[in-house]
Structures are given as C-alpha cells and as structure tokens.
Design a protein around this motif. Structure first.
Motif, mmCIF file in Angstrom:
data_model
loop_
_atom_site.group_PDB
_atom_site.id
_atom_site.type_symbol
_atom_site.label_atom_id
_atom_site.label_comp_id
_atom_site.label_asym_id
_atom_site.label_seq_id
_atom_site.Cartn_x
_atom_site.Cartn_y
_atom_site.Cartn_z
ATOM 1 N N TRP A 90 0.819 -1.208 0.000
ATOM 2 C CA TRP A 90 0.000 0.000 0.000
ATOM 3 C C TRP A 90 0.867 1.279 0.000
ATOM 4 O O TRP A 90 1.814 1.363 -0.770
ATOM 5 C CB TRP A 90 -0.995 -0.053 1.170
ATOM 6 C CG TRP A 90 -1.817 -1.301 1.128
ATOM 7 C CD1 TRP A 90 -2.768 -1.642 0.210
ATOM 8 C CD2 TRP A 90 -1.707 -2.428 2.015
ATOM 9 N NE1 TRP A 90 -3.265 -2.896 0.479
ATOM 10 C CE2 TRP A 90 -2.638 -3.401 1.576
ATOM 11 C CE3 TRP A 90 -0.913 -2.703 3.139
ATOM 12 C CZ2 TRP A 90 -2.804 -4.613 2.226
ATOM 13 C CZ3 TRP A 90 -1.087 -3.912 3.789
ATOM 14 C CH2 TRP A 90 -2.014 -4.847 3.330
ATOM 15 N N ASP A 91 0.572 2.237 0.848
ATOM 16 C CA ASP A 91 1.308 3.510 0.819
ATOM 17 C C ASP A 91 2.796 3.336 1.104
ATOM 18 O O ASP A 91 3.615 4.145 0.669
ATOM 19 C CB ASP A 91 0.717 4.489 1.836
ATOM 20 C CG ASP A 91 -0.624 5.053 1.390
ATOM 21 O OD1 ASP A 91 -1.106 4.666 0.300
ATOM 22 O OD2 ASP A 91 -1.194 5.877 2.126
ATOM 23 N N TRP A 111 4.890 3.480 -1.956
ATOM 24 C CA TRP A 111 5.105 4.818 -2.508
ATOM 25 C C TRP A 111 6.249 5.531 -1.780
ATOM 26 O O TRP A 111 7.115 6.159 -2.414
ATOM 27 C CB TRP A 111 3.817 5.644 -2.397
ATOM 28 C CG TRP A 111 2.761 5.236 -3.376
ATOM 29 C CD1 TRP A 111 1.808 4.284 -3.207
ATOM 30 C CD2 TRP A 111 2.550 5.769 -4.693
ATOM 31 N NE1 TRP A 111 1.015 4.178 -4.317
ATOM 32 C CE2 TRP A 111 1.440 5.085 -5.246
ATOM 33 C CE3 TRP A 111 3.176 6.763 -5.450
ATOM 34 C CZ2 TRP A 111 0.957 5.370 -6.519
ATOM 35 C CZ3 TRP A 111 2.685 7.049 -6.721
ATOM 36 C CH2 TRP A 111 1.596 6.351 -7.243
ATOM 37 N N TYR A 112 6.258 5.437 -0.459
ATOM 38 C CA TYR A 112 7.334 6.080 0.305
ATOM 39 C C TYR A 112 8.694 5.459 -0.033
ATOM 40 O O TYR A 112 9.693 6.163 -0.174
ATOM 41 C CB TYR A 112 7.055 5.956 1.811
ATOM 42 C CG TYR A 112 5.930 6.830 2.291
ATOM 43 C CD1 TYR A 112 6.033 8.220 2.248
ATOM 44 C CD2 TYR A 112 4.749 6.279 2.796
ATOM 45 C CE1 TYR A 112 5.003 9.030 2.694
ATOM 46 C CE2 TYR A 112 3.715 7.080 3.238
ATOM 47 C CZ TYR A 112 3.842 8.459 3.181
ATOM 48 O OH TYR A 112 2.810 9.257 3.615
ATOM 49 N N HIS A 163 -2.211 9.205 -10.523
ATOM 50 C CA HIS A 163 -1.806 9.193 -9.124
ATOM 51 C C HIS A 163 -0.315 9.497 -9.094
ATOM 52 O O HIS A 163 0.500 8.710 -9.581
ATOM 53 C CB HIS A 163 -2.092 7.838 -8.475
ATOM 54 C CG HIS A 163 -3.513 7.669 -8.054
ATOM 55 N ND1 HIS A 163 -3.972 6.555 -7.384
ATOM 56 C CD2 HIS A 163 -4.583 8.486 -8.189
ATOM 57 C CE1 HIS A 163 -5.257 6.689 -7.132
ATOM 58 N NE2 HIS A 163 -5.646 7.856 -7.620
ATOM 59 N N ASP A 191 3.301 10.589 -7.034
ATOM 60 C CA ASP A 191 3.940 10.457 -5.726
ATOM 61 C C ASP A 191 4.127 11.805 -5.029
ATOM 62 O O ASP A 191 4.513 11.860 -3.859
ATOM 63 C CB ASP A 191 5.274 9.720 -5.834
ATOM 64 C CG ASP A 191 6.278 10.395 -6.753
ATOM 65 O OD1 ASP A 191 6.022 11.518 -7.220
ATOM 66 O OD2 ASP A 191 7.336 9.785 -7.029
ATOM 67 N N PHE A 238 2.683 12.568 -1.498
ATOM 68 C CA PHE A 238 3.296 12.094 -0.262
ATOM 69 C C PHE A 238 4.389 13.045 0.202
ATOM 70 O O PHE A 238 5.287 13.383 -0.572
ATOM 71 C CB PHE A 238 3.868 10.688 -0.476
ATOM 72 C CG PHE A 238 2.815 9.676 -0.840
ATOM 73 C CD1 PHE A 238 2.142 8.976 0.147
ATOM 74 C CD2 PHE A 238 2.475 9.439 -2.171
ATOM 75 C CE1 PHE A 238 1.158 8.052 -0.184
ATOM 76 C CE2 PHE A 238 1.500 8.524 -2.510
ATOM 77 C CZ PHE A 238 0.833 7.825 -1.517
ATOM 78 N N TYR A 297 4.276 3.582 7.777
ATOM 79 C CA TYR A 297 3.437 4.714 7.412
ATOM 80 C C TYR A 297 3.887 5.939 8.194
ATOM 81 O O TYR A 297 4.754 5.855 9.059
ATOM 82 C CB TYR A 297 1.963 4.395 7.727
ATOM 83 C CG TYR A 297 1.191 3.718 6.613
ATOM 84 C CD1 TYR A 297 1.757 2.703 5.854
ATOM 85 C CD2 TYR A 297 -0.122 4.070 6.330
ATOM 86 C CE1 TYR A 297 1.043 2.069 4.847
ATOM 87 C CE2 TYR A 297 -0.850 3.444 5.330
ATOM 88 C CZ TYR A 297 -0.260 2.445 4.590
ATOM 89 O OH TYR A 297 -0.968 1.822 3.589
ATOM 90 N N ARG A 324 2.938 15.129 7.059
ATOM 91 C CA ARG A 324 1.559 14.880 6.644
ATOM 92 C C ARG A 324 0.842 16.216 6.441
ATOM 93 O O ARG A 324 1.118 17.179 7.161
ATOM 94 C CB ARG A 324 0.787 14.068 7.694
ATOM 95 C CG ARG A 324 1.240 12.637 7.830
ATOM 96 C CD ARG A 324 0.329 11.852 8.781
ATOM 97 N NE ARG A 324 -1.017 11.728 8.276
ATOM 98 C CZ ARG A 324 -1.405 10.832 7.372
ATOM 99 N NH1 ARG A 324 -0.538 9.982 6.872
ATOM 100 N NH2 ARG A 324 -2.659 10.779 6.972
ATOM 101 N N TRP A 359 -6.088 12.145 -6.571
ATOM 102 C CA TRP A 359 -6.234 11.015 -5.649
ATOM 103 C C TRP A 359 -7.622 10.999 -5.004
ATOM 104 O O TRP A 359 -7.864 10.245 -4.068
ATOM 105 C CB TRP A 359 -5.171 11.095 -4.550
ATOM 106 C CG TRP A 359 -3.810 10.617 -4.952
ATOM 107 C CD1 TRP A 359 -2.866 11.298 -5.642
ATOM 108 C CD2 TRP A 359 -3.229 9.345 -4.664
ATOM 109 N NE1 TRP A 359 -1.726 10.543 -5.808
ATOM 110 C CE2 TRP A 359 -1.924 9.335 -5.217
ATOM 111 C CE3 TRP A 359 -3.682 8.199 -3.989
ATOM 112 C CZ2 TRP A 359 -1.080 8.240 -5.118
ATOM 113 C CZ3 TRP A 359 -2.833 7.117 -3.880
ATOM 114 C CH2 TRP A 359 -1.548 7.133 -4.442
ATOM 115 N N SER A 406 -10.996 5.454 5.208
ATOM 116 C CA SER A 406 -9.733 6.063 5.634
ATOM 117 C C SER A 406 -9.917 7.037 6.789
ATOM 118 O O SER A 406 -8.940 7.425 7.434
ATOM 119 C CB SER A 406 -9.085 6.798 4.461
ATOM 120 O OG SER A 406 -9.881 7.906 4.064
#
Length: 400
Positions: free
Chosen positions: A68-69, A72-73, A93, A95, A98, A170, A205, A274, A347
């Motif tokens: 999942w996320d 991406w990280y 989508h 990156d 993030f 995360y 975030r 997104w 979410s």
C-alpha cells in the motif's frame, strides 16, 4: 467521570501545584509505565497479525513493511519524486501527494545500515516514532491530568481501532510524535521547540495544518491577553518566533510542488487526482445516505458512530480549561479535516488517529475508576479487539 476543576487559560502552561518535586512529564523514567504498556499493546496486535498470517499462509511482516502507501514512500526514498500511475479513467496518481520526511529518513537510515533496505528502514522509523509518540502523548496527558491518566492515554492510543497502522511503515506515528511533543512544548512555554517540531510535522503529513492552527491560535490569544494586561509585547518574542516557524515545513513542500509543476496550487491538484478534495463533508454525507439506501441498519450504525464521535469531542471541549487551547484546537481541527474531505470513507478513522486528545475523557475516567482492575480489563479488551481488527484488515483489503 470524575469532576474536573477549571484551570484558567492564562495558567495553562504553569506547573501543577506541588510539581516541583516531581520528575518532569518528559522524563524517561517517569514515562516508563506508559512506554512499556504501549509496547505490550502493540506487541499483542502484531502477534495476532503474525499468528493469523501464518494460519492463512500469508506474510504478515510484508503487510507491515511493503504494501500500500509504504511502497510509494519506499519508491521516493530510492528514486526521488517523479513517479505517477495513469488510471483507466485517465487521471493520474502522482507520488507528489506524499510528504518527504519519512522517505528522507528511510533513505538516510538504509544508507547508514545497508542490510535494512528502505523497507526495513521505514519499519524501524515507524516503530521508533511510535515510542516517541507514546512518550509525547503521555507527557501531555500527565501534565494535564496526572501520571496515571497519562499512562492510560498512551496505552489507549496503542489500542485505537486502526492502531495496526502504528506498526506499519506509514507516517502516522512520525507525525503524531512530532505533534504531541510540539503540543507539550507549547504547554511548557518552549515555543521555539514547538515551532521546530511543527516544521517537521509539516514535512510529514498535510494534517499538520491542525498543529499549525493550534500553535497560531494559542499565540494570538496569548498576545491579545498580554496586550490587555499591559505587558510589553517584547516579552513574547520567543512565542512569536515559534509561531512564525510553525508553518514553514508545510508551506515549503506546497511551494516545492508548485515550482516543480509550474502551478501555485499544484499540490491540491495532485490531491484531487487522488480524490482527496475539501468538499465540506458532501462526500461523507452522500456515503451515509447511500448506506441507508442499501441497509437501514448500516445507515443507523454510521449515524450512531458519528453521534459518539461528536459526543466525545463535546466532552473534550467541555473540559477545555484542563485541555488547554492548543490541545483542543489541534484535536478539533484534525477531526474536522478528516471529515470534510472527499476521500474514501474507510480512511477517516485512520486520518483521525493523530487526534489523541479524543481519548482523554476515557483515560481520565479509567484513571479515576474505583475498581482498580477496570483499567487493565478495558485496555486488554481494547488491545485484543484492535489486534483482531488489524489482522482482519491487513490480511484482507488492507488499510485505505
């Protein structure tokens, strides 16, 4: 719930009576029960996941570190920004949605300890940050309500329904650690420290906007009360500097995306791709109505859940003199941001997880319980329920 006496806002950052002989709420020894309790709860959750994964022939650790996320990280850590996926409907989508602090830490730690790799580095950062977050949450709770309530606050946060994310690679734990310690710094009048920590949160975030608001609103109120009292404003210089530092991390990343994409609102366009837009809660309301159309009991259940959330939020606001202005502002804004976006409904509990002050009424009630076994039983049940739900989610569709 035990009665809570009011504390004037002007004394929100003052030491509690008789606290001079006590260890600081930030002391590692003083916080040890909170940290040990938090670790025990999270080990329980991870153990349930690994047992369930083994029973179903799945890789539990992979779901913590490499899905999942997290992917991406890790990609950002390895290759920098610039990756995007084109969806069947023609949208992208990117990156750029993030924020950069976690991948930067993953890249640095994996370079320092090569056997970890970026996946292992992300997991290690998250686990260390979770301890820092538990310590910061304890520090805030202990300062406001005493050590026992602070311990319960930290442990309850570890048993939050979506606490399985705290054990994943995360950003929730990293952000919450920075936010909790920034709030503690404000409560103890360490404004420069609060501003610097908020810079880090703003690079972690987008919900750092809530922390920026908490610091800014508190600083403005303090300036106003100082002016009303005839105090020289130069005595508030450190506070002004800290408040001015607070938004720089968040703004710097927004500016980076704007320059990179050649449009001042590019970051918000990326988020819109997104399906993360600020719509005032329209998507949430439509989802609730849709559930009524499918199953009236599902709709009623959602309404009951929201009623419970608003009731808890009201308890926090009603206790505002003991939840000072920065704490309650942060909590309310995190909740509001989580509800007014157009993102996937599932979410939202995860997005609200950094709002740890929501757990203060429960922590205070358990701390004051006459039956001394009640807190342990409540925490044990919550930890088991959280662990089972986490295993079910991670071995299924995964976190939204």
């Amino acid at each position: 719930m035990p009665e809570i006496k009011s504390v004037p806002l002007s004394r929100a950052a003052a030491p509690r009576p008789g606290s001079a002989s006590r260890p600081s709420a930030a002391s590692l020894r003083y916080a040890a029960p909170a940290l040990l309790g938090y670790v025990a709860v999270r080990i329980t959750g991870v153990a349930i996941l690994l047992i369930a994964a083994s029973a179903t022939g799945k890789d539990g650790m992979h779901r913590l570190a490499g899905r999942w996320d997290s992917v991406w990280y890790q990609r950002i850590a390895e290759h920098g920004y610039g990756y995007e996926v084109r969806l069947p409907d023609g949208t992208f989508h990117s990156d750029l949605a993030f924020f950069p602090l976690l991948p930067a830490l993953e890249r640095g730690l994996s370079a320092l300890i090569p056997p970890l790799g970026v996946a292992g580095a992300g997991l290690l950062v998250s686990w260390l940050a979770s301890l820092a977050a538990a310590g910061g949450i304890f520090a805030v709770g202990a300062r406001l309500y005493g050590r026992r309530a602070g311990v319960l606050l930290a442990v309850l946060w570890g048993a939050y329904p979506t606490a399985f994310v705290q054990s994943m690679a995360y950003t929730e734990t990293l952000f919450t650690a920075l936010a909790a310690w920034a709030l503690y710094a404000v409560l103890t009048d360490r404004w420069i420290t609060a501003g610097v920590l908020c810079v880090g949160a703003g690079l972690t975030r987008p919900v750092a906007a809530a922390l920026i608001a908490a610091i800014g609103v508190t600083a403005l109120w303090r300036l106003f009360t100082a002016w009303r009292a005839g105090e020289p404003l130069r005595t508030q210089l450190q506070m002004v500097v800290g408040a001015c530092l607070a938004p720089l991390g968040w703004l710097s990343y927004i500016a980076f995306v704007a320059v990179r994409e050649g449009h001042p609102f590019a970051y918000f366009d990326v988020q819109a791709d997104w399906n993360n837009r600020i719509d005032g809660g329209a998507a949430l309301a439509a989802f609730v109505v849709e559930q009524f159309g499918r199953n009236v009991f599902a709709g009623l259940g959602l309404c009951a859940a929201f009623a419970f959330l608003f009731w808890v939020l009201w308890l926090c606001v009603r206790q505002r003199p003991r939840q000072p202005l920065p704490v309650i502002t942060y909590c309310v804004v995190v909740v509001v941001i989580s509800l007014i976006g157009s993102g996937y409904f599932g979410s939202r509990p995860r997005l609200m997880m950094p709002a740890f002050p929501l757990l203060l009424p429960a922590a205070v009630a358990l701390a004051g319980a006459r039956r001394r076994t009640l807190p342990a039983v409540a925490v044990g049940v919550a930890a088991l329920a959280s662990g089972v739900y986490g295993a079910f989610t991670l071995l299924g569709s995964g976190p939204p």
